[in-house]
Scaffold this motif. Structure first.
Motif, short mmCIF file in Angstrom:
data_model
loop_
_atom_site.label_atom_id
_atom_site.label_comp_id
_atom_site.label_asym_id
_atom_site.label_seq_id
_atom_site.Cartn_x
_atom_site.Cartn_y
_atom_site.Cartn_z
N LYS A 419 15.99 -9.39 -13.24
CA LYS A 419 16.96 -9.65 -14.20
C LYS A 419 16.42 -10.97 -15.21
O LYS A 419 16.93 -11.27 -16.13
N GLY A 420 15.51 -11.49 -14.55
CA GLY A 420 14.81 -12.81 -15.38
C GLY A 420 15.81 -13.87 -15.26
O GLY A 420 15.96 -14.83 -16.04
N HIS A 421 16.85 -13.82 -14.25
CA HIS A 421 17.56 -15.06 -14.06
C HIS A 421 16.94 -16.08 -13.31
O HIS A 421 17.40 -17.25 -13.29
N LEU A 422 15.87 -15.79 -12.91
CA LEU A 422 15.23 -16.59 -11.79
C LEU A 422 13.75 -16.78 -12.25
O LEU A 422 13.01 -15.95 -12.47
N LYS A 423 13.20 -17.98 -12.36
CA LYS A 423 11.72 -18.19 -12.68
C LYS A 423 11.07 -18.80 -11.90
O LYS A 423 9.86 -18.94 -11.65
N GLU A 424 11.91 -19.44 -10.83
CA GLU A 424 11.45 -20.19 -9.85
C GLU A 424 12.17 -20.09 -8.39
O GLU A 424 13.30 -19.80 -8.46
N THR A 449 3.24 -16.34 -8.37
CA THR A 449 2.84 -15.63 -9.40
C THR A 449 2.91 -16.14 -10.98
O THR A 449 3.60 -17.13 -11.07
N ASP A 450 2.40 -15.33 -11.80
CA ASP A 450 2.71 -15.97 -13.31
C ASP A 450 3.98 -15.61 -13.59
O ASP A 450 4.50 -16.23 -14.47
N LYS A 451 4.84 -14.81 -12.86
CA LYS A 451 6.25 -14.54 -13.02
C LYS A 451 7.36 -15.69 -12.37
O LYS A 451 8.00 -15.97 -12.85
N VAL A 452 6.87 -15.81 -11.14
CA VAL A 452 7.81 -16.89 -10.49
C VAL A 452 6.67 -17.66 -9.59
O VAL A 452 5.89 -17.46 -9.09
N VAL A 519 8.89 -9.34 -3.87
CA VAL A 519 8.69 -7.87 -4.36
C VAL A 519 9.92 -7.08 -4.09
O VAL A 519 9.62 -5.74 -4.33
N GLY A 520 10.78 -7.46 -3.75
CA GLY A 520 11.90 -6.55 -3.40
C GLY A 520 11.90 -5.57 -2.13
O GLY A 520 12.53 -4.78 -2.05
#
Ligand code: GDP
Length: 608
Positions: A419-424, A449-452, A519-520
């Motif tokens: 959901k993009g609520h978290l970056k870290e 990763t580059d996302k989190v 990765v869920g």
């Protein structure tokens, strides 16, 4: 008086520092540099402090310090003119020349700057709010006392300070607000309640003792809050003081002091002898300038309750730290579900005041109940607005209770990331031995990763403490115990606030779980929580089909509907749920240790 938002001209301060500070005047225009200068530097007609710092390859802190030395108070984004910049640059060893054609662009604020100024027309500088952190016995309380003694704002009545949770001192005509409860527990507890009131943390480290576990905790708590740290190396009066060792230890924890090329200000002090205190205060002002702290004194006040109590004669009393706006006698205020009119207000010297401006602590009378520390205070227009705000608070509280939310859990980590609520993913890591920390930290951070980004906010050996859990709440982190267990208080707090604590004893499993969560792919885990134990002491046959075990509860409790295992001679012979629970003739929901009761288990008769 400040000269902000406008250009400082001719290097002359509009707000002067005290006489002794200005005496060390530099020439108005930089004189030619002697040999060995840092080289020629071309500067425009006007530029910001930040631009100047870049031009001379120095930190903005350094520039602000030189400006202060010359009686000019400027913050990082402020525009200064050539003459002022030239004084600073020559102080730093440059041969300065003015650019032939001053580029117009730098005189006109950029679009972004313009927007900031327009929106900020009501904004005024406010005092910094400072908290003292550090290891126990390193002198936090003594330092707070020393600061109070040397610089507290003199009152006509003789300046008897009252303990109201915070106090203000005045240095060169500028105020600094100190929170009176030192230590990172209080600091983070406030943050966990959603109130970040501190702008600067002073990290007290005793020169004879060096960096200790709570020093490291304090560093990590301040960092997690994004609060700049100023180091005070205390007890330098002691013969065994070894400030150099402290500096090295701080560097080992990533705090590189200015003297060593870093950007952390470090001041040697003795709280006992009251030495270095003014230098510390000067440096706090420098950091405050860099932070460019502002508030709007013309708006209705908002603030944070620092402490509160019930006075037998005066009723509920609370200290508020005003964070924005001006709090006035007569204001209608709301704190959670509590309302009131400010009947009277006192400052940190117990004097009646009618107003409290941003970053000022004030004790207020007039609330209809005692609020909790850390709660927010809001001034509203009238009683009707107060009532509406209380209702909104109650509604929100109810919906929170109906759907308790985990702060952050590995189970829904992927969902939050999606959901993009978290970056870290913030992690607090506690291990049984020091040696496990680095390999685990390195493995976890490698998962970024580059996302989190996986970020270990704090790590240490020993039990999981309440302060670890508070940090997790304040920073939305999960807690990992590697062969480490929570203390009872920490467990209770984590349960109440929905903090995810995970336990591991194999590094591979720990890293694998976090990776899967990212990765869920993490399987849900069922955690067994033992309610209690009971001994079967008699068996009653009821009809042909049912048998009741008469048990004695040896520890904990037995709860109807919960799962139970029947163990005979050390082996589990059956697992199902407790179908019925009776105490004498009564059906009961649960029964505590020390009682006898009758239990019927789902699908099991063979107790005898
Ligand atoms: P806190 O636990 O960090 O608040 O520490 P305290 O302020 O209670 O100080 C702990 C002890 O160190 C007390 O006995 C103080 O008198 C002593 N102390 C604090 N500062 C100094 C100092 O600068 N020099 C010396 N020699 N002793 C100090």
């Amino acid at each position: 008086m400040r000269s902000r938002g406008s250009t400082i001209r001719n290097g002359r301060p509009r707000r002067a520092r005290p006489a002794q500070a200005i005496k060390s005047e530099q020439p108005e225009i930089a004189a030619p540099m002697p040999d060995g200068s840092a080289g020629e530097l071309e500067l425009p007609h006007t530029l910001t402090v930040k631009d100047l710092a870049e031009a001379v390859k120095s930190s903005p802190v350094e520039i602000i310090k030189v400006l202060m030395k010359n009686g000019v108070m400027a913050n990082i984004n402020q525009t200064i003119d050539f003459d002022t910049a030239a004084i600073v640059a020559s102080d730093l060893g440059f041969n300065v020349v003015e650019q032939k054609r001053a580029p117009e662009a730098s005189a006109v604020p950029s679009k972004v700057q313009q927007l900031v100024y327009e929106d900020a027309s009501q904004l005024r500088h406010r005092p910094p709010v400072v908290t003292i952190l550090g290891h126990v016995d390193h002198g936090k309380t003594k330092l707070l006392d020393a600061i109070r003694k040397t610089n507290v704002i003199e009152s006509e009545a003789g300046g008897i300070t009252q303990h109201i949770g915070a106090y203000q001192v005045e240095v060169h005509g500028q105020k600094i607000t100190f929170l009176d409860t030192p230590g990172h527990e209080a600091f983070t507890a406030m943050r966990a309640r959603g109130a970040q009131v501190t702008d600067i943390a002073v990290l007290v480290t005793a020169a004879d003792d060096g960096v200790m576990p709570q020093t490291v905790e304090a560093i990590n708590h301040a960092r997690a809050a994004g609060v700049p740290i100023v180091v005070a190396i205390n007890k330098i009066d002691k013969p065994e003081a070894n400030p150099e060792r402290v500096k090295q230890q701080l560097a080992d924890h990533g705090l590189i002091i200015e003297e060593w090329g870093g950007d952390v200000i470090c001041v040697p002090v003795s709280a006992k002898m009251q030495t270095g205190i003014n230098e510390l205060l000067d440096n706090l002002l420098v950091v405050a300038e860099v932070a460019d702290l502002k508030a709007n004194p013309s708006r209705r006040a908002v603030g944070t309750i620092l402490e509160a109590s019930l006075d037998n004669t005066k009723g509920p009393m609370a200290t508020v730290l005003v964070s924005d706006g001006t709090l006035k006698v007569g204001d209608v205020v709301v704190v959670d579900d509590i309302t009131g009119h400010v009947k009277a207000m006192f400052n940190d010297q117990g004097k009646h005041v009618r107003r409290a401006e941003p970053a000022t602590p004030a004790k207020i009378l007039g609330l209809n109940a005692v609020p909790q520390a850390g709660a927010s205070l809001v001034v509203v227009a009238d009683d009707k607005a107060a009532k509406a705000l209380v209702q909104k608070y109650l509604d929100e509280k109810q919906s929170r209770a109906a759907a308790p939310t985990k702060i952050i859990s590995l189970d829904d980590l992927f969902g939050q990331l999606e959901k993009g609520h978290l970056k870290e993913l913030n992690v607090i890591l506690k291990t049984d031995v020091e040696g496990s920390i680095e390999p685990i930290r390195a493995s976890l951070e490698r998962l970024s990763t580059d996302k989190v980004k996986v970020k270990v906010l704090h790590s240490g050996s020993g039990n999981i403490t309440e302060s670890d859990v508070l940090l997790a709440i304040a920073s939305k982190a999960i807690v990992i115990g590697f062969n480490s267990r929570p203390e009872p208080g920490a467990r209770r707090l984590a349960d109440a606030e929905g903090v995810d604590i995970r336990f591991y004893s194999v590094i591979y499993n720990l890293v694998d779980d976090i990776q899967k969560a990212m990765v869920g792919l993490l399987e849900p885990v069922f955690v067994e929580a033992v309610d209690g134990h009971a001994e079967v002491r008699a068996v009653f046959q009821v009809g042909r089909k049912s048998s009741i075990a008469g048990v004695y509860i040896t520890d904990g409790r037995v709860v109807r509907g919960h799962q139970a295992r029947i163990v005979r001679a050390g082996s589990v012979i059956h697992t199902s749920s407790v179908n019925s629970l009776r105490h004498f003739k009564d059906d009961v929901r649960e029964m505590a240790a020390g009682n006898e009761c009758g239990i019927v288990m789902e699908g099991f008769q063979e107790f005898a």
